[in-house]
Design an enzyme around this catalytic site. Structure first.
Site, mmCIF file in Angstrom:
data_model
loop_
_atom_site.group_PDB
_atom_site.id
_atom_site.type_symbol
_atom_site.label_atom_id
_atom_site.label_comp_id
_atom_site.label_asym_id
_atom_site.label_seq_id
_atom_site.Cartn_x
_atom_site.Cartn_y
_atom_site.Cartn_z
ATOM 1 C CD GLU A 99 -2.579 -1.050 2.735
ATOM 2 O OE1 GLU A 99 -3.780 -1.321 2.729
ATOM 3 O OE2 GLU A 99 -1.970 -0.683 3.774
ATOM 4 C CB CYS A 100 0.628 4.404 0.001
ATOM 5 S SG CYS A 100 0.908 6.152 -0.390
ATOM 6 N N GLY A 101 3.336 3.697 0.348
ATOM 7 C CA GLY A 101 4.773 3.605 0.551
ATOM 8 C C GLY A 101 5.294 2.215 0.267
ATOM 9 C CG MET B 205 5.800 4.933 -3.764
ATOM 10 S SD MET B 205 6.183 6.657 -3.346
ATOM 11 C CE MET B 205 6.226 6.603 -1.564
ATOM 12 C CB SER C 153 -3.057 0.099 -5.135
ATOM 13 O OG SER C 153 -3.770 1.303 -5.317
#
Length: 445
Positions: free
Chosen positions: A335-337, A340, A426
């Site tokens: 998720e998110c971080g 990435m 995501s």
């Protein structure tokens, strides 16, 4: 705290403001610390999706802080959370989000839904009687909203306070006046407030000063009790049915969860749900550990990998371990971080690029301005799970998504969702209790 046939009565107050940046978290945290050190059991909630403010409010009150959101979590979840808190607490505080009437549902909608009176908080620097006019307008914008009074933040002098007090009607008292004190204000960065773990001693000083600040203002009495009722039998039946379908479905499975200074955006409710499913959770640090613990599935939550990108890049042992886990085909939720971290590279706020895990092709680039935020539903093969986006980066050269998030109130596609081998990734942060059956299926696939 007292029980009746209609529910449980507990003093409660909803701290809201005309806009962001008025000092809601500072004042809510100071209030939580003030009453906690007086021996009261204080439970604090934060309106809407948020990871940073709850960390500060938890340190201030000494108890876990969870989000209340009528869309993301649902009315049944929020009602039951407030009721259970009221059975244990001497005081419930709820911090609002944005401005009082902003969003759908808004902070006002939440306060009205559960009958919690609002303390209007306003930064009154540069105005006097106008502050009273704004407060009166907010208090009377909806007839079903109960407003306890005004807290004037940034009040320069006693004369300044008196001008505001005299301009307010009798039914809208001035609850407190707070002076201008930078030693109380909470430090910020690009996505919000700084995490307490990064400056624990400084945060403690600020919380104690904030409590002293409120005490000196005269705000020392508990607010009026509010009746909190449990979810209805029908609502509880629906909730129990959803959980019954997943009872022990993850028993015997171990889920490794990244948790350190780079990955901290974890809802307690998500952890509790996985444990309810029977999963064993083991926590590890992508920053400092060299090996992933033995596990059947992996969760890489959001956080601030951009602040620790060089250390993440240099931890070759963890990178090799995570790559091996991915190639084994086991389940990974990023998720998110965490998303990435799974890409080929991440460029930080200084424009320096560092290699990441390379599980999913693409690069993430941090930006000083702009970004994406808002409520969205993750459209997954296992089912729809509600959550939100909040990031200051862009991803480039990524694969074709399997789907896009569905925005709460806008037809444009939301965040891209990727599925590759066992990896689901995501920018979206998911709230697991919004669809426990789908989450159980995701981790059990």
């Amino acid at each position: 705290m007292a029980s009746t046939t209609s529910g449980v009565h507990c003093p409660a107050l909803f701290i809201a403001a005309p806009s962001s940046g008025q000092g809601k978290t500072t004042v809510t945290a100071a209030m939580a610390r003030l009453f906690s050190r007086q021996g009261y059991r204080v439970r604090v909630f934060k309106t809407g999706p948020d990871y940073l403010d709850p960390q500060i409010l938890e340190q201030a009150s000494g108890h876990p802080v969870e989000p209340l959101d009528l869309w993301m979590a649902g009315e049944t979840y929020c009602r039951q959370a407030l009721y259970e808190a009221a059975t244990q607490a001497d005081l419930i505080l709820i911090e609002g989000a944005m401005g009082l009437f902003d969003g759908e549902p808004s902070s006002a909608d939440l306060a009205i839904q559960f009958g919690v009176p609002v303390a209007l908080l306003m930064d009154v620097k540069g105005m006097a009687q106008t502050a009273a006019a704004i407060a009166v307008g907010l208090a009377n914008y909806r007839s079903d909203l109960s407003v306890a009074g005004l807290i004037a933040n940034g009040c320069g002098t006693e004369r300044h306070a008196q001008l505001i007090r005299d301009a307010l009607p009798e039914d809208l008292p001035l609850l407190a006046t707070l002076g201008r004190d930078e030693s109380v204000a909470l430090p910020e960065r690009h996505l919000g407030l700084v995490q307490p773990s990064e400056a624990e001693e400084d945060m403690e000083l600020r919380l104690e000063r904030g409590a002293d600040w409120l005490q000196a203002s005269g705000l020392t009495q508990l607010p009026q009790p509010v009746a909190f009722s449990p979810a209805s039998a029908e609502q509880q039946a629906d909730r129990v049915a959803a959980y019954a379908n997943t009872e022990n479905v993850l028993r015997g499975k171990t889920i490794a969860v990244a948790r350190d200074a780079a990955f901290t955006f974890i809802y307690r409710a998500n952890i509790e749900l996985l444990e309810h499913f029977g999963a064993k959770l083991v926590f590890f640090s992508p920053l400092s550990d060299s090996l992933l613990p033995e596990a059947d599935a992996l969760w890489l939550p959001g956080g601030y990998p951009e602040l620790h990108v060089e250390q993440l890049s240099q931890n070759s042992g963890m990178r090799d371990s995570l790559q091996g886990f991915y190639h084994s085909g086991k389940v990974i939720l990023a998720e998110c971080g965490g998303f990435m971290y799974c890409l080929d590279s991440l460029t930080d706020l200084d424009g320096k690029s560092f290699s990441m895990l390379g599980l999913l092709s693409g690069e993430a680039v941090m930006r000083n301005k702009g970004g994406c935020q808002g409520m969205q539903t993750a459209v997954l093969p296992e089912g729809d799970v509600r959550g939100h986006a909040h990031h200051r980066s862009l991803s480039h050269q990524t694969p074709e998504p399997m789907s896009y998030g569905r925005r709460q109130r806008h037809p444009a596609p939301g965040e891209a969702l990727y599925r590759q081998k066992g990896l689901t990734a995501s920018y979206l942060h998911l709230f697991f209790p919004s669809n426990p059956v789908a989450v159980a299926a995701l981790f059990n696939s």
